[in-house]
Design an enzyme around this catalytic site. Structure first.
Site, PDB file in Angstrom:
ATOM      1  N   LYS A   1       0.851  -1.054   0.048  1.00 45.09           N
ATOM      2  CA  LYS A   1       0.203   0.085  -0.101  1.00 45.09           C
ATOM      3  C   LYS A   1       0.914   1.250   0.027  1.00 45.09           C
ATOM      4  O   LYS A   1       1.316   2.209   0.978  1.00 45.09           O
ATOM      5  CB  LYS A   1      -0.880   0.121   1.180  1.00 45.09           C
ATOM      6  CG  LYS A   1      -2.207   0.791   1.004  1.00 45.09           C
ATOM      7  CD  LYS A   1      -3.222   0.127   2.145  1.00 45.09           C
ATOM      8  CE  LYS A   1      -4.521   0.954   2.061  1.00 45.09           C
ATOM      9  NZ  LYS A   1      -5.436   0.641   1.057  1.00 45.09           N
TER      10      LYS A   1
ATOM     11  N   GLU B   1      -7.112  -5.303 -10.651  1.00 47.73           N
ATOM     12  CA  GLU B   1      -7.459  -4.307  -9.410  1.00 47.73           C
ATOM     13  C   GLU B   1      -8.799  -3.558 -10.070  1.00 47.73           C
ATOM     14  O   GLU B   1      -8.667  -2.858 -11.035  1.00 47.73           O
ATOM     15  CB  GLU B   1      -6.415  -3.615  -8.743  1.00 47.73           C
ATOM     16  CG  GLU B   1      -6.718  -2.915  -7.682  1.00 47.73           C
ATOM     17  CD  GLU B   1      -6.510  -3.637  -6.274  1.00 47.73           C
ATOM     18  OE1 GLU B   1      -7.550  -4.078  -5.750  1.00 47.73           O
ATOM     19  OE2 GLU B   1      -5.425  -3.719  -6.032  1.00 47.73           O
TER      20      GLU B   1
HETATM   21  C1  LIG Z   1      -6.345  -0.197   0.449  1.00 47.21           C
HETATM   22  C2  LIG Z   1      -6.512  -1.077  -0.872  1.00 47.21           C
HETATM   23  C3  LIG Z   1      -7.430  -1.843  -0.920  1.00 47.21           C
HETATM   24  C4  LIG Z   1      -8.503  -2.281   0.116  1.00 47.21           C
HETATM   25  O1  LIG Z   1      -7.988  -2.995   1.059  1.00 47.21           O
HETATM   26  P1  LIG Z   1      -8.910  -2.923   2.473  1.00 47.21           P
HETATM   27  O2  LIG Z   1      -7.828  -3.532   3.489  1.00 47.21           O
HETATM   28  O3  LIG Z   1      -9.895  -4.139   2.343  1.00 47.21           O
HETATM   29  O4  LIG Z   1      -9.352  -1.634   2.975  1.00 47.21           O
HETATM   30  C5  LIG Z   1      -7.761  -2.615  -2.462  1.00 47.21           C
HETATM   31  N1  LIG Z   1      -7.004  -1.961  -3.161  1.00 47.21           N
HETATM   32  C6  LIG Z   1      -6.065  -1.141  -3.119  1.00 47.21           C
HETATM   33  C7  LIG Z   1      -5.373  -0.846  -4.364  1.00 47.21           C
HETATM   34  C8  LIG Z   1      -5.765  -0.611  -1.931  1.00 47.21           C
HETATM   35  O5  LIG Z   1      -4.875   0.309  -1.817  1.00 47.21           O
END
Ligand SMILES: *Cc1c(COP(=O)(O)O)cnc(C)c1O
Length: 339
Positions: A183, A219
């Site tokens: 992330k 995604e």
């Molecule tokens: C944060 C994020 C998610 C969702 O993750 P959660 O843990 O469910 O909030 C999905 N895809 C991306 C690219 C993200 O940055």
């Protein structure tokens, strides 16, 4: 504080009273500090500004029907931030420090946790950045970890609203063996052009395909994708998807509901075989998808034709929300109580 209009809060930045910060220097983390400032100062050569040493998390706290405040799956976010830190060579935040910082930030701002029944929640944003100055390309020697929070409104103002998505092939958000699984801000920067174009074209988000072959669903913008086919929950297996904690939770709930869960490649054409489709993440839990438009072939995949979310998406959503709000038993130990 009874002046906050909880029901009409957007999903956006909201100033609260305090945030917490911690600094990594000389090979170790210092004490947690409380700040009332919204600003941070750093060296102009900080590696977060030049070389993308940055990672963040997003999680939520909810007031339950019993009036108690619960934080959902905090340790999972702590572990993911460690993986993100490792991925861009930053100092890892120890899990107990992460937990302490999140709890402190929530407790110091308890009056901003929306009451039960408003549909709103307290969004929690942990952030880790390289603050040490370097001009050559190398990891920083100094880091800052901080947590700020703010109330956010219900994601769906008129209830559980299905959204439209746009398949794109002319942009990738992450390389096949790049940073897609962590992330970090760079993935978001890479997705902005395609995302803004999708908004401009009337879609809530874009659907990226696998970067190598452009054959499989990857995604769903800032969220994970899943499809429902009969009694099966199917979500992409990929080396460039962020492992969503919401998706992981939904998989577990689907199994408990007697469904099969498959994590595998999803060819674009398979979209026509799904009964339901959705995007999932902390912000909305589930955004049911009513339509997917392929901007290259003009093909349209349609779901929930009556304009309403399908029965499986609805059931999964209600189960997860129920656990977050203390309405259903937390049999997995997903909630941390804030006392
Ligand atoms: C944060 C994020 C998610 C969702 O993750 P959660 O843990 O469910 O909030 C999905 N895809 C991306 C690219 C993200 O940055």
């Amino acid at each position: 504080m009874n002046t906050i209009d909880w029901k009409n809060l957007p999903f956006g930045y909201f100033k609260t009273d305090y945030n917490v910060r911690c600094y990594y220097k000389n090979g170790q983390w210092g004490p947690l500090e409380v700040s009332e400032s919204e600003m941070i100062t750093m060296h102009m050569a900080a590696t977060c500004l030049h070389y993308g040493q940055e990672a963040f998390e997003g999680m939520k706290a909810f007031t339950g029907a019993d009036g108690k405040v619960r934080i959902f799956r905090m340790v999972e976010n702590a572990k993911r931030m460690q993986r993100s830190a490792h991925g861009v060579m930053m100092a890892e935040v120890p899990i107990p420090l992460f937990e302490e910082a999140v709890l402190k930030a929530v407790k110091l701002n308890l009056k901003y946790v929306p009451p039960y029944g408003e549909g709103a929640s307290l969004y929690i944003r942990p952030l880790l950045i390289g603050t040490g100055g370097e001009v050559g390309v190398k990891p920083a020697k100094e880091y800052m970890f901080m947590v700020f929070v703010g109330p956010v409104g219900p994601y769906f103002k008129e209830g559980f609203n299905p959204v439209k998505m746009q398949i794109v092939r002319d942009y990738d958000r992450a390389a096949p063996l790049g940073t897609g699984t962590i992330k970090v801000g760079g993935n978001y920067a890479a997705s902005l052009l395609a995302g803004e174009r999708a908004h401009h074209d009337g879609f809530s988000s874009c659907l990226f395909l696998d970067a190598r072959e452009k054959k499989y669903i990857d995604e769903a913008g800032p969220a994970n994708f899943f499809g429902i086919k009969g009694e099966t929950y199917i979500t992409p297996d990929s080396t460039s998807i962020l492992p969503s904690i919401t998706n992981k939770s939904l998989c577990e709930l689907a199994v408990e509901m007697g469904m099969k869960v498959e994590r595998r490649h999803i060819p674009v054409e398979e979209l026509s075989e799904f009964d339901e489709a959705g995007a999932c993440g902390t912000a909305a839990v589930i955004s049911p998808i009513c339509q997917i438009h392929d901007r290259d072939t003009n093909k349209i995949y349609q779901y929930c034709k009556d304009g309403k979310a399908g029965p499986v998406c609805t059931k999964l959503y209600e189960r997860l929300k129920g656990i977050q709000q203390g309405l259903l038993p937390d049999t997995h130990g997903w909630n941390t109580m804030v006392e």
